[in-house]
Design an enzyme around this catalytic site. Structure first.
Site, PDB file in Angstrom:
ATOM      1  N   HIS A 123       0.841  -1.199   0.000  1.00  0.00           N
ATOM      2  CA  HIS A 123       0.000   0.000   0.000  1.00  0.00           C
ATOM      3  C   HIS A 123       0.876   1.249   0.000  1.00  0.00           C
ATOM      4  CE1 HIS A 123      -3.038  -2.977   1.443  1.00  0.00           C
ATOM      5  NE2 HIS A 123      -3.736  -2.336   0.526  1.00  0.00           N
ATOM      6  N   ASP A 153      -0.012   6.785  -3.665  1.00  0.00           N
ATOM      7  CA  ASP A 153      -1.234   6.354  -4.361  1.00  0.00           C
ATOM      8  C   ASP A 153      -1.674   7.374  -5.411  1.00  0.00           C
ATOM      9  OD1 ASP A 153      -1.530   4.050  -2.978  1.00  0.00           O
ATOM     10  OD2 ASP A 153      -3.326   4.618  -1.887  1.00  0.00           O
TER      11      ASP A 153
HETATM   12  C1  LIG Z   1      -3.909   2.974   1.394  1.00  0.00           C
HETATM   13  C2  LIG Z   1      -4.658   2.630   0.122  1.00  0.00           C
HETATM   14  C3  LIG Z   1      -5.724   1.620   0.354  1.00  0.00           C
HETATM   15  C4  LIG Z   1      -6.991   2.244   0.813  1.00  0.00           C
HETATM   16  C5  LIG Z   1      -8.067   1.205   0.703  1.00  0.00           C
HETATM   17  C6  LIG Z   1      -9.387   1.628   1.297  1.00  0.00           C
HETATM   18  C7  LIG Z   1     -10.028   2.643   0.378  1.00  0.00           C
HETATM   19  C8  LIG Z   1     -10.250   0.377   1.497  1.00  0.00           C
HETATM   20  C9  LIG Z   1      -9.507  -0.724   2.316  1.00  0.00           C
HETATM   21  C10 LIG Z   1     -10.589  -1.406   3.170  1.00  0.00           C
HETATM   22  C11 LIG Z   1     -11.872  -0.893   2.581  1.00  0.00           C
HETATM   23  C12 LIG Z   1     -13.143  -1.000   3.439  1.00  0.00           C
HETATM   24  C13 LIG Z   1     -13.402  -2.448   3.898  1.00  0.00           C
HETATM   25  O1  LIG Z   1     -13.306  -3.378   2.832  1.00  0.00           O
HETATM   26  C14 LIG Z   1     -14.780  -2.616   4.565  1.00  0.00           C
HETATM   27  C15 LIG Z   1     -15.920  -1.992   3.770  1.00  0.00           C
HETATM   28  C16 LIG Z   1     -16.307  -2.834   2.527  1.00  0.00           C
HETATM   29  C17 LIG Z   1     -17.477  -2.214   1.771  1.00  0.00           C
HETATM   30  O2  LIG Z   1     -17.746  -2.956   0.589  1.00  0.00           O
HETATM   31  C18 LIG Z   1     -17.109  -0.786   1.356  1.00  0.00           C
HETATM   32  C19 LIG Z   1     -16.804   0.041   2.588  1.00  0.00           C
HETATM   33  C20 LIG Z   1     -15.638  -0.534   3.401  1.00  0.00           C
HETATM   34  C21 LIG Z   1     -15.564   0.275   4.698  1.00  0.00           C
HETATM   35  C22 LIG Z   1     -14.330  -0.437   2.606  1.00  0.00           C
HETATM   36  C23 LIG Z   1     -14.043   1.031   2.192  1.00  0.00           C
HETATM   37  C24 LIG Z   1     -12.718   1.152   1.411  1.00  0.00           C
HETATM   38  O3  LIG Z   1     -12.805   0.498   0.173  1.00  0.00           O
HETATM   39  C25 LIG Z   1     -11.561   0.560   2.239  1.00  0.00           C
HETATM   40  C26 LIG Z   1     -11.361   1.413   3.494  1.00  0.00           C
HETATM   41  C27 LIG Z   1      -3.706   2.085  -0.916  1.00  0.00           C
HETATM   42  O4  LIG Z   1      -2.529   2.081  -0.734  1.00  0.00           O
HETATM   43  S1  LIG Z   1      -4.355   1.599  -2.417  1.00  0.00           S
HETATM   44  C28 LIG Z   1      -2.993   0.983  -3.331  1.00  0.00           C
HETATM   45  C29 LIG Z   1      -2.957  -0.471  -3.225  1.00  0.00           C
HETATM   46  N1  LIG Z   1      -1.865  -1.059  -3.951  1.00  0.00           N
HETATM   47  C30 LIG Z   1      -1.866  -1.166  -5.279  1.00  0.00           C
HETATM   48  O5  LIG Z   1      -2.753  -0.732  -5.968  1.00  0.00           O
HETATM   49  C31 LIG Z   1      -0.636  -1.817  -5.859  1.00  0.00           C
HETATM   50  C32 LIG Z   1      -0.963  -2.840  -6.913  1.00  0.00           C
HETATM   51  N2  LIG Z   1      -1.938  -3.766  -6.448  1.00  0.00           N
HETATM   52  C33 LIG Z   1      -1.732  -4.675  -5.484  1.00  0.00           C
HETATM   53  O6  LIG Z   1      -0.637  -4.803  -4.906  1.00  0.00           O
HETATM   54  C34 LIG Z   1      -2.909  -5.550  -5.133  1.00  0.00           C
HETATM   55  O7  LIG Z   1      -3.882  -5.386  -6.122  1.00  0.00           O
HETATM   56  C35 LIG Z   1      -3.509  -5.229  -3.767  1.00  0.00           C
HETATM   57  C36 LIG Z   1      -4.051  -3.805  -3.700  1.00  0.00           C
HETATM   58  C37 LIG Z   1      -2.485  -5.407  -2.649  1.00  0.00           C
HETATM   59  C38 LIG Z   1      -4.687  -6.162  -3.524  1.00  0.00           C
HETATM   60  O8  LIG Z   1      -4.210  -7.477  -3.533  1.00  0.00           O
HETATM   61  P1  LIG Z   1      -5.188  -8.661  -3.877  1.00  0.00           P
HETATM   62  O9  LIG Z   1      -4.490  -9.935  -3.552  1.00  0.00           O
HETATM   63  O10 LIG Z   1      -6.498  -8.434  -3.226  1.00  0.00           O
HETATM   64  O11 LIG Z   1      -5.421  -8.447  -5.427  1.00  0.00           O
HETATM   65  P2  LIG Z   1      -4.521  -8.805  -6.691  1.00  0.00           P
HETATM   66  O12 LIG Z   1      -3.350  -9.636  -6.351  1.00  0.00           O
HETATM   67  O13 LIG Z   1      -4.186  -7.560  -7.403  1.00  0.00           O
HETATM   68  O14 LIG Z   1      -5.505  -9.679  -7.562  1.00  0.00           O
HETATM   69  C39 LIG Z   1      -6.803  -9.303  -7.851  1.00  0.00           C
HETATM   70  C40 LIG Z   1      -7.619 -10.576  -7.876  1.00  0.00           C
HETATM   71  O15 LIG Z   1      -8.962 -10.247  -8.240  1.00  0.00           O
HETATM   72  C41 LIG Z   1      -9.294 -10.921  -9.453  1.00  0.00           C
HETATM   73  N3  LIG Z   1     -10.155 -10.029 -10.231  1.00  0.00           N
HETATM   74  C42 LIG Z   1      -9.933  -8.766 -10.567  1.00  0.00           C
HETATM   75  N4  LIG Z   1     -10.954  -8.282 -11.294  1.00  0.00           N
HETATM   76  C43 LIG Z   1     -11.836  -9.284 -11.412  1.00  0.00           C
HETATM   77  C44 LIG Z   1     -13.098  -9.419 -12.071  1.00  0.00           C
HETATM   78  N5  LIG Z   1     -13.657  -8.396 -12.739  1.00  0.00           N
HETATM   79  N6  LIG Z   1     -13.722 -10.600 -11.996  1.00  0.00           N
HETATM   80  C45 LIG Z   1     -13.191 -11.649 -11.318  1.00  0.00           C
HETATM   81  N7  LIG Z   1     -11.989 -11.578 -10.675  1.00  0.00           N
HETATM   82  C46 LIG Z   1     -11.339 -10.418 -10.741  1.00  0.00           C
HETATM   83  C47 LIG Z   1      -7.988 -11.197 -10.132  1.00  0.00           C
HETATM   84  O16 LIG Z   1      -8.101 -12.203 -11.082  1.00  0.00           O
HETATM   85  C48 LIG Z   1      -7.122 -11.560  -8.940  1.00  0.00           C
HETATM   86  O17 LIG Z   1      -7.422 -12.874  -8.548  1.00  0.00           O
HETATM   87  P3  LIG Z   1      -6.278 -13.883  -7.987  1.00  0.00           P
HETATM   88  O18 LIG Z   1      -5.859 -13.315  -6.661  1.00  0.00           O
HETATM   89  O19 LIG Z   1      -6.963 -15.210  -7.872  1.00  0.00           O
HETATM   90  O20 LIG Z   1      -5.172 -13.872  -8.979  1.00  0.00           O
END
Ligand SMILES: C[C@H](CCC[C@@H](C)[C@H]1CC[C@H]2[C@@H]3[C@H](O)C[C@@H]4C[C@H](O)CC[C@]4(C)[C@H]3C[C@H](O)[C@]12C)C(=O)SCCNC(=O)CCNC(=O)[C@H](O)C(C)(C)COP(=O)(O)OP(=O)(O)OC[C@H]1O[C@@H](n2cnc3c(N)ncnc32)[C@H](O)[C@@H]1OP(=O)(O)O
Length: 383
Positions: A123, A153
């Site tokens: 993050h 970010d």
């Molecule tokens: C400090 C910021 C982060 C701030 C985040 C906050 C805004 C949110 C964090 C918690 C949230 C709250 C919480 O969830 C509770 C509530 C939930 C409710 O729904 C909404 C309100 C909430 C209060 C909610 C509110 C907010 O959303 C929060 C407070 C940052 O630093 S952001 C920067 C993050 N880093 C990056 O972007 C760097 C690059 N990316 C990564 O390193 C990763 O993507 C990351 C972010 C670490 C996530 O890792 P993850 O393992 O989850 O994902 P990936 O490895 O990237 O893989 C994605 C998997 O998803 C599959 N996929 C994607 N799209 C689709 C699709 N359309 N259909 C099906 N599948 C999909 C993809 O194939 C991947 O699958 P696999 O893992 O099997 O390969």
């Protein structure tokens, strides 16, 4: 608008890619956010202005095939996953660029596409740390401090990725070719800090954290608490502005040490603090407004919206849900951004209309729907 006619597909992610795509939408691009099916627990894009939502399961072969088809007709794809995720889905850049050589394939990640951490989660604070910049942020004798998630970010990530996309779009007008953008937030943040790197031999940063010119070491570059519990920001660096600051504080510069006497800075800060604590923020504003002292109030969000200067410029806007947010910047004289005043899209709200627009038939859409590869959403809240 400047980006009218540009078709962007944004794969839904956390903070940086949504900002990148919102900037493109504000300046006229037609942005489709591709949301997850089934819905993700963290699905909440607070930066959906001007976008439409298509809910599509990329893990199903038919879903990945649908995205490939969308990409054949798109100008830009923004993907926010760590390296390897798109390749695993069969949606890597080699595949998509072969099918559409004009596609600009923007990969917005923390650590970039190569290197030891390319596949690691992270993050903002992690990227800021690895860039070297976090080590410079914070007050004397305190731990390094990350300023929310603004730097990596949003600035080093979302904004620089948007800039990369614009540069690639401009280049494409000459070459007719798309390209891959490897936007690493570590490198974006480091690049933003070029001044810090390239000015090291000027002697501005060679003291410990919190003891330098712009890192809260100097008394004339600091915030001070006022008698009503608010704050003033002081940025009186140049001698002529410093002189005005001293005057506004009711001090006599002849009786003070020189501005750049480092050893006197701690004592001067205490003196300034005790003076600022004697008046309210409003009183200090009436002293410093109009004086060239580089002294301004530290405003809350509410106060920023109602501040006369910001009102005069229309710096904040209200959408049809009464939600206030900053107006897009910068202002372009002939083709300014025209931000949408509609509420942000619900997940899957525009699935059908987008697929139709990209050439899918009603029968194809019905089949994808019956197989749960896509979702339609009724207008209800995302949360
Ligand atoms: C400090 C910021 C982060 C701030 C985040 C906050 C805004 C949110 C964090 C918690 C949230 C709250 C919480 O969830 C509770 C509530 C939930 C409710 O729904 C909404 C309100 C909430 C209060 C909610 C509110 C907010 O959303 C929060 C407070 C940052 O630093 S952001 C920067 C993050 N880093 C990056 O972007 C760097 C690059 N990316 C990564 O390193 C990763 O993507 C990351 C972010 C670490 C996530 O890792 P993850 O393992 O989850 O994902 P990936 O490895 O990237 O893989 C994605 C998997 O998803 C599959 N996929 C994607 N799209 C689709 C699709 N359309 N259909 C099906 N599948 C999909 C993809 O194939 C991947 O699958 P696999 O893992 O099997 O390969």
């Amino acid at each position: 608008m400047a980006l009218s006619g540009v078709r962007v597909l944004e794969l839904a992610g956390l903070a940086p890619a949504p900002l990148c795509a919102m900037i493109l939408a504000d300046f006229g691009a037609r942005v489709v956010r591709v949301d997850r099916v089934p819905r993700s627990a963290v699905a909440a894009d607070a930066q959906g202005r001007g976008k439409r939502s298509l809910a599509l399961d990329l893990k199903r072969a038919a879903g990945a095939a649908a995205l490939r088809r969308l990409c054949r007709a798109a100008d830009v794809l923004v993907e926010p996953f760590r390296h390897g995720v798109m390749e695993k889905l069969g949606l890597g850049p080699e595949v998509l660029l072969e099918e559409n050589p004009r596609l600009i394939y923007a990969r917005l990640t923390g650590f970039g596409q190569t290197g030891k951490y390319a596949k690691s989660a992270g993050h903002d604070i992690n990227f800021l740390a690895l860039s070297g910049v976090l080590s410079k942020l914070g007050r004397k004798d305190e731990n390094p401090y990350a300023p929310l998630n603004l730097l990596a970010d949003f600035a080093g990530g979302g904004v620089l990725c948007a800039m990369g996309i614009i540069i690639a779009l401009y280049e494409r007008t000459r070459s007719g070719k798309g390209q891959i953008i490897d936007a690493s937030m570590v490198e974006g943040t480091a690049y933003l800090s070029s001044f810090l790197w390239k000015s090291q031999n000027l002697g501005l940063w060679n003291r410990p954290r919190g003891e330098n010119l712009l890192d809260s070491g100097a008394p004339f570059y600091e915030t001070y608490r006022t008698s009503d519990g608010k704050y003033m920001a002081v940025g009186a660096i140049e001698p002529q502005f410093y002189e005005q600051l001293i005057k506004g504080l009711g001090l006599d510069s002849d009786k003070l040490p020189s501005q750049l006497s480092f050893s006197d800075w701690p004592r001067m800060k205490k003196m300034f603090a005790s003076i600022f604590a004697q008046k309210t923020q409003e009183e200090w504003c009436s002293i410093f407004d109009g004086a060239d002292a580089c002294v301004t109030p530290v405003l809350s969000f509410d106060d920023a919206v109602s501040h006369q200067h910001n009102k005069q410029r229309g710096s904040f806007i209200k959408n049809d849900q009464e939600e206030i947010s900053p107006r897009p910047a910068p202002l372009l004289s002939r083709t300014p951004a025209v931000p949408s005043f509609k509420r942000d899209p619900f997940i899957g709200e525009h699935t059908e209309e987008i697929l139709l627009e990209y050439g899918f038939s009603k029968e194809e859409i019905a089949k994808l729907h019956s197989e749960n590869v896509i979702e339609f959403s009724k207008p209800k809240a995302n949360l």
